[in-house]
Design a protein around this motif. Structure first.
Motif, short mmCIF file in Angstrom:
data_model
loop_
_atom_site.label_atom_id
_atom_site.label_comp_id
_atom_site.label_asym_id
_atom_site.label_seq_id
_atom_site.Cartn_x
_atom_site.Cartn_y
_atom_site.Cartn_z
N MET A 1 2.36 5.74 -13.45
CA MET A 1 1.16 6.39 -12.93
C MET A 1 0.93 5.96 -11.49
SD MET A 1 -2.02 4.20 -14.50
CE MET A 1 -3.13 4.87 -13.27
N SER A 2 0.11 6.72 -10.78
CA SER A 2 -0.25 6.36 -9.41
C SER A 2 -1.62 5.72 -9.42
CB SER A 2 -0.26 7.59 -8.50
OG SER A 2 1.04 8.10 -8.37
N TYR A 3 -1.76 4.65 -8.66
CA TYR A 3 -3.04 3.96 -8.59
C TYR A 3 -3.88 4.60 -7.49
CZ TYR A 3 -6.56 0.39 -8.35
OH TYR A 3 -7.76 -0.26 -8.38
N SER A 4 -5.14 4.85 -7.74
CA SER A 4 -6.03 5.46 -6.75
C SER A 4 -6.75 4.38 -5.97
CB SER A 4 -7.04 6.38 -7.43
OG SER A 4 -6.38 7.44 -8.09
N ALA A 5 -6.46 4.27 -4.68
CA ALA A 5 -7.10 3.26 -3.84
C ALA A 5 -8.51 3.72 -3.46
CB ALA A 5 -6.29 3.04 -2.57
N PRO A 6 -9.39 2.77 -3.16
CA PRO A 6 -10.73 3.15 -2.70
C PRO A 6 -10.64 3.96 -1.41
CG PRO A 6 -10.62 0.81 -3.25
CD PRO A 6 -9.22 1.33 -3.26
N PRO A 7 -11.56 4.90 -1.19
CA PRO A 7 -11.51 5.70 0.03
C PRO A 7 -11.71 4.84 1.28
CG PRO A 7 -13.59 6.03 -1.14
CD PRO A 7 -12.70 5.25 -2.06
N ASN A 8 -11.05 5.24 2.34
CA ASN A 8 -11.19 4.61 3.65
C ASN A 8 -10.71 3.16 3.70
OD1 ASN A 8 -12.46 6.98 4.64
ND2 ASN A 8 -14.40 6.29 3.77
N TRP A 9 -9.90 2.77 2.73
CA TRP A 9 -9.41 1.38 2.75
C TRP A 9 -8.56 1.12 3.99
CZ3 TRP A 9 -4.26 -0.06 2.67
CH2 TRP A 9 -3.34 0.96 2.42
N PRO A 119 8.49 -4.10 -9.85
CA PRO A 119 7.55 -4.86 -10.68
C PRO A 119 6.34 -4.06 -11.15
CG PRO A 119 8.28 -6.18 -8.82
CD PRO A 119 8.83 -4.81 -8.60
N ALA A 120 5.85 -3.15 -10.33
CA ALA A 120 4.67 -2.37 -10.72
C ALA A 120 4.94 -1.49 -11.93
CB ALA A 120 4.20 -1.51 -9.55
N ARG A 121 6.22 -1.30 -12.27
CA ARG A 121 6.54 -0.48 -13.44
C ARG A 121 7.08 -1.34 -14.59
NH1 ARG A 121 9.71 4.57 -13.06
NH2 ARG A 121 8.45 4.92 -14.95
N HIS A 122 8.01 -2.26 -14.32
CA HIS A 122 8.52 -3.04 -15.46
C HIS A 122 7.50 -4.05 -15.97
CE1 HIS A 122 9.44 -6.60 -12.99
NE2 HIS A 122 10.31 -5.94 -12.26
N GLY A 123 6.58 -4.49 -15.12
CA GLY A 123 5.44 -5.26 -15.61
C GLY A 123 5.59 -6.75 -15.62
N LEU A 124 6.59 -7.29 -14.90
CA LEU A 124 6.71 -8.74 -14.73
C LEU A 124 6.44 -9.05 -13.26
CD1 LEU A 124 8.44 -8.10 -17.39
CD2 LEU A 124 9.56 -10.28 -16.93
N GLU A 333 -5.72 -3.63 -4.80
CA GLU A 333 -5.60 -2.26 -4.33
C GLU A 333 -4.80 -2.18 -3.04
OE1 GLU A 333 -8.38 -3.83 -5.09
OE2 GLU A 333 -9.16 -2.82 -6.87
N GLU A 334 -5.05 -3.11 -2.13
CA GLU A 334 -4.33 -3.12 -0.85
C GLU A 334 -2.84 -3.38 -1.06
OE1 GLU A 334 -8.25 -4.94 1.43
OE2 GLU A 334 -6.50 -6.20 1.07
N ALA A 335 -2.54 -4.37 -1.89
CA ALA A 335 -1.14 -4.71 -2.13
C ALA A 335 -0.38 -3.54 -2.75
CB ALA A 335 -1.04 -5.94 -3.03
N LEU A 336 -1.02 -2.83 -3.68
CA LEU A 336 -0.36 -1.69 -4.30
C LEU A 336 -0.16 -0.56 -3.30
CD1 LEU A 336 -2.15 -1.63 -7.77
CD2 LEU A 336 0.24 -2.21 -7.32
N GLU A 337 -1.17 -0.27 -2.51
CA GLU A 337 -1.05 0.82 -1.54
C GLU A 337 -0.04 0.50 -0.44
OE1 GLU A 337 -2.25 3.94 -1.46
OE2 GLU A 337 -2.89 3.53 -3.50
N LEU A 338 0.11 -0.76 -0.11
CA LEU A 338 1.06 -1.16 0.93
C LEU A 338 2.48 -1.29 0.40
CD1 LEU A 338 -1.17 -3.76 2.77
CD2 LEU A 338 -0.29 -1.63 3.75
N GLY A 339 2.68 -1.16 -0.90
CA GLY A 339 4.03 -1.17 -1.46
C GLY A 339 4.59 -2.54 -1.74
N TRP A 340 3.74 -3.53 -2.01
CA TRP A 340 4.25 -4.87 -2.30
C TRP A 340 4.98 -4.90 -3.64
CZ3 TRP A 340 0.39 -9.33 -0.77
CH2 TRP A 340 0.08 -9.24 0.60
N PHE A 341 4.48 -4.18 -4.63
CA PHE A 341 5.01 -4.27 -5.99
C PHE A 341 5.84 -3.05 -6.40
CE2 PHE A 341 1.29 -7.06 -6.00
CZ PHE A 341 1.79 -8.20 -6.62
N GLY A 345 1.19 2.95 -3.96
CA GLY A 345 0.29 3.63 -4.87
C GLY A 345 0.77 3.76 -6.29
N GLU A 346 1.97 3.26 -6.60
CA GLU A 346 2.55 3.44 -7.93
C GLU A 346 2.38 2.17 -8.76
OE1 GLU A 346 6.63 5.37 -9.22
OE2 GLU A 346 6.94 3.31 -8.56
#
Length: 401
Positions: A1-9, A119-124, A333-341, A345-346
């Motif tokens: 799934m895609s994570y929805s970041a807060p607006p204007n982050w 990691p954002a998908r396999h969950g470790l 939210e920031e880490a997910l939107e920036l692609g750390w994991f 946004g995923e």
């Protein structure tokens, strides 16, 4: 799934600073892309070749050396002459770095390798993360406290997909890894062969490669990482282990059957953290960092911080102020939107609560230790987990026959 970041982050200046963090190359050049690329080239359906420059081979072998970063190999050519020769694209292969993924730690990386997922998908997503169902920290390397493995990581491994497609598939590693939950959810599929010594593993890996017209074989060596943790990467003990690994790689390369590609890689690199108060920030003694924190997860150079409900924003502000430019500090939210994991946004829904409300990744040679709650980890000389080149870049060295 895609994570929805807060607006204007994106308008927050703190987040603009985070945009300079060297995020992993998911999809084009990370550990999660290696096995799908190899298996896709062998005709396994449903997989894509993310590392496009790798030519298909009938037989593929991945030799993963725990803790052997790209930067560390480059810094020690006299101790690793065979590996160094592969850096220079000799012997018919190519040598380049790829990224481990975040955090750069064994449980996360092995899951990325085996599942072909970030990691954002396999969950470790770390060394120790919160189990949302129980509220406890779950150590994903030791698998403590015990958690049912399949619900924790439900995706099939690349090995299982390859085995189902008729590829001869095998793992050759230490016998004690055969039945661990981490092996079960990340590295299972085909047959497991336990061997005690590195030489035995190399010899058997070559035999397993020759056992099929199409073969996918994985082998692993952990002792280099142990020497780095105990003595540091700037130690004779670590350099001695690197010399041994160099001989193992050459031993395997000289036994490869025809139509084989051998790939030597690692799960992470390592950084030596000085034993002083400026370099080791003790969470257990720092009242500012502890305010509003319910659980401290992750490890010294890649922390998951779980806030008391309602205190998330305050914890983020304080951690940024206290840690300054020594750490990249992001909200979940920031880490997910920036692609750390993973892809920006995923994130699978089941994984969201495992990721900290705040994530702190070291920029300098520093660590956030916990002297009372993590005495063993706090005493380590060599550490890893963050996104610096020394930790994040791992080798992708190729030998072909």
């Amino acid at each position: 799934m895609s994570y929805s970041a807060p607006p204007n982050w994106q308008d927050d200046p703190e987040i603009l600073d985070l945009a300079g963090a060297p995020v992993p190359h998911y999809g084009t050049g990370s550990l999660a892309d290696l096995l799908p690329t190899l298996a896709a080239g062998q005709g396994v359906p449903g997989l894509a070749a993310g590392i496009t420059e790798l030519a298909p081979a009938d037989r593929n072998c991945v030799f993963l050396v725990d803790g052997m970063g790209w930067e560390q190999i480059k810094a020690h050519p006299e101790y690793a002459p065979f590996l160094t020769s592969l850096l220079a694209s000799s012997r018919g292969g190519t040598g380049r770095p790829i990224t481990a993924g975040f955090p750069a730690t064994t449980a996360t990386s092995l899951a990325s390798v085996g599942t072909g997922l970030p990691p954002a998908r396999h969950g470790l997503p770390g060394y120790a993360v919160r189990n949302p169902a129980s509220g406890e920290l779950m150590n994903q390397l030791r698998w403590q406290p015990w958690t049912p493995p399949k619900p924790w990581q439900p995706y099939p491994t690349v090995f299982q997909l390859a085995d189902a497609a008729g590829v001869h598939t095998a793992q050759v590693s230490a016998p004690n890894f055969q039945r661990t939950p981490l092996t079960q959810i990340a590295l299972s599929g085909g047959t497991f062969h336990g061997r005690m010594t590195g030489e035995e593993r190399m010899d058997l890996a070559a035999i397993q490669l020759a056992a099929g017209e199409r073969s996918l074989v994985y082998t692993y060596y952990s002792e280099l990482d142990g020497a780095g943790h105990r003595h540091g990467v700037d130690s004779d003990a670590w350099r001695g282990q690197l010399m041994y690994v160099d001989r193992l790689v050459q031993r395997l390369a000289e036994q490869l059957p025809p139509r084989t590609a051998l790939y030597v890689t690692a799960d992470h690199g390592m950084v030596d953290v000085p034993f002083d108060e400026d370099s080791r920030i003790d969470f257990d003694e720092d009242w500012e960092l502890g305010a509003g924190v319910a659980l401290l997860g992750g490890e010294g150079r890649a922390r998951h911080v779980y806030a008391v409900p309602g205190a998330e924003a305050d914890v983020l502000t304080v951690w940024r102020e206290v840690l300054g430019d020594r750490f990249w500090v992001a909200s979940r939210e920031e880490a997910l939107e920036l692609g750390w994991f993973g892809a920006p946004g995923e994130c699978d829904e089941r994984v969201l609560g495992r990721i900290g409300d705040v994530i702190a990744a070291a920029q300098a040679d520093v660590a956030i230790t916990a002297s009372r709650n993590e005495p063993n980890e706090s005493a380590l000389t060599g550490m890893h987990g963050s996104m610096t080149a020394a930790e994040q870049l791992v080798p992708l060295l190729e030998v072909r026959t």
